[in-house]
Write an enzyme that holds these catalytic residues in place. Structure first.
Site, PDB file in Angstrom:
ATOM      1  NE  ARG A   1     -45.015  50.005 -47.067  1.00  0.00           N
ATOM      2  CZ  ARG A   1     -44.289  50.070 -47.606  1.00  0.00           C
ATOM      3  NH1 ARG A   1     -43.346  49.969 -47.793  1.00  0.00           N
ATOM      4  NH2 ARG A   1     -44.271  48.832 -48.959  1.00  0.00           N
ATOM      5  N   GLY A   2     -42.442  54.412 -45.804  1.00  0.00           N
ATOM      6  CA  GLY A   2     -42.221  55.655 -46.675  1.00  0.00           C
ATOM      7  C   GLY A   2     -43.509  55.514 -47.591  1.00  0.00           C
ATOM      8  CD  GLU A   3     -43.195  51.032 -51.313  1.00  0.00           C
ATOM      9  OE1 GLU A   3     -44.150  50.904 -51.782  1.00  0.00           O
ATOM     10  OE2 GLU A   3     -41.823  50.406 -51.696  1.00  0.00           O
ATOM     11  CD  GLU A   4     -50.127  54.346 -46.542  1.00  0.00           C
ATOM     12  OE1 GLU A   4     -51.117  54.905 -46.389  1.00  0.00           O
ATOM     13  OE2 GLU A   4     -49.906  53.818 -45.875  1.00  0.00           O
TER      14      GLU A   4
ATOM     15  NE  ARG B   1     -38.326  57.962 -48.228  1.00  0.00           N
ATOM     16  CZ  ARG B   1     -39.176  57.246 -47.839  1.00  0.00           C
ATOM     17  NH1 ARG B   1     -39.258  56.454 -49.205  1.00  0.00           N
ATOM     18  NH2 ARG B   1     -38.250  56.399 -47.190  1.00  0.00           N
TER      19      ARG B   1
ATOM     20  N   GLY C   1     -30.255  49.325 -48.635  1.00  0.00           N
ATOM     21  CA  GLY C   1     -29.555  48.360 -48.354  1.00  0.00           C
ATOM     22  C   GLY C   1     -28.665  47.753 -47.331  1.00  0.00           C
TER      23      GLY C   1
ATOM     24  CD  GLU D   1     -37.780  51.652 -38.874  1.00  0.00           C
ATOM     25  OE1 GLU D   1     -37.307  51.824 -39.450  1.00  0.00           O
ATOM     26  OE2 GLU D   1     -38.984  52.226 -38.614  1.00  0.00           O
TER      27      GLU D   1
END
Length: 212
Positions: free
Chosen positions: A15-18, A20, A47, A80
């Protein structure tokens, strides 16, 4: 070490927002220092279709499913994971679950804060999609993995993950070398045996024609 064209050894699913700019950034640094080839989706243009990431997974030898509290907020992470499960079922990918301050049981059963986030996402999703997500979470979380608990050393955990990845890569390379040797050795024998049988068959046909 990131390569946009060559096959990758390790795919990072998280989870990138958490994570990265915290845990995953330290993990990437450890991989780069050890020369581990990897793919992480922060290099993917935003995108783009999810298919691009699914191709990256298929190109990889190993995938790290980094489960965190907010992991199940993302349908991309979940999709994924479904792809990773399919490849793992076919023995085309080794998946290592990483439990980052979340209990394996909560991931497996979709309980606790992890479960709350999952069911929030599920309410906006289709039944078939939810079924695939649940199956992937259960399957992957049952695999041998590594867990980081609260108040544990992240530096030590990152080192442990990097060491485990290197161990798995070495084991895969040994298996591939054995498989190639087996194919080359026994494949050549089979080819020779086939040629002998063909020559014998042709010889018999020739003698039959002469007799006629």
């Amino acid at each position: 070490m990131y390569s946009p064209t060559e096959a990758h050894q390790v795919f990072l699913n998280y989870r990138g927002e958490e994570l990265r700019y915290s845990f995953v950034s330290h993990l990437i640094d450890a991989f780069e220092r050890r020369g581990i080839d990897f793919f992480v989706d922060k290099y993917e243009q935003r995108g783009k279709d999810l298919k691009n990431l699914l191709v990256r997974i298929q190109e990889s030898r190993i995938a790290l499913a980094i489960f965190s509290t907010r992991y199940a907020e993302s349908s991309w992470c979940m999709d994924e994971l479904v792809k990773m499960k399919k490849l793992a079922d076919k023995e085309k990918l080794q998946v290592i679950p990483i439990f980052y301050k979340v209990r394996p049981r909560d991931v497996r059963k979709q309980t606790g804060e992890f479960g709350e986030n999952f069911w929030t996402l599920a309410r906006a999703s289709s039944g078939d999609q939810i079924k695939k997500w649940k199956e992937a979470l259960e399957c992957i979380s049952y695999k041998m993995g590594l867990s980081l608990k609260d108040k544990s050393s992240e530096a030590g955990f990152v080192k442990k993950i990097a060491e485990e990845v290197q161990r798995v890569i070495a084991a895969i390379e040994i298996d591939e070398e054995k498989e190639n040797h087996f194919v080359n050795h026994f494949g050549e024998k089979r080819k020779k045996a086939c040629n002998c049988e063909c020559e014998l068959l042709i010889s018999k046909r020739c003698k039959t024609k002469k007799n006629l």
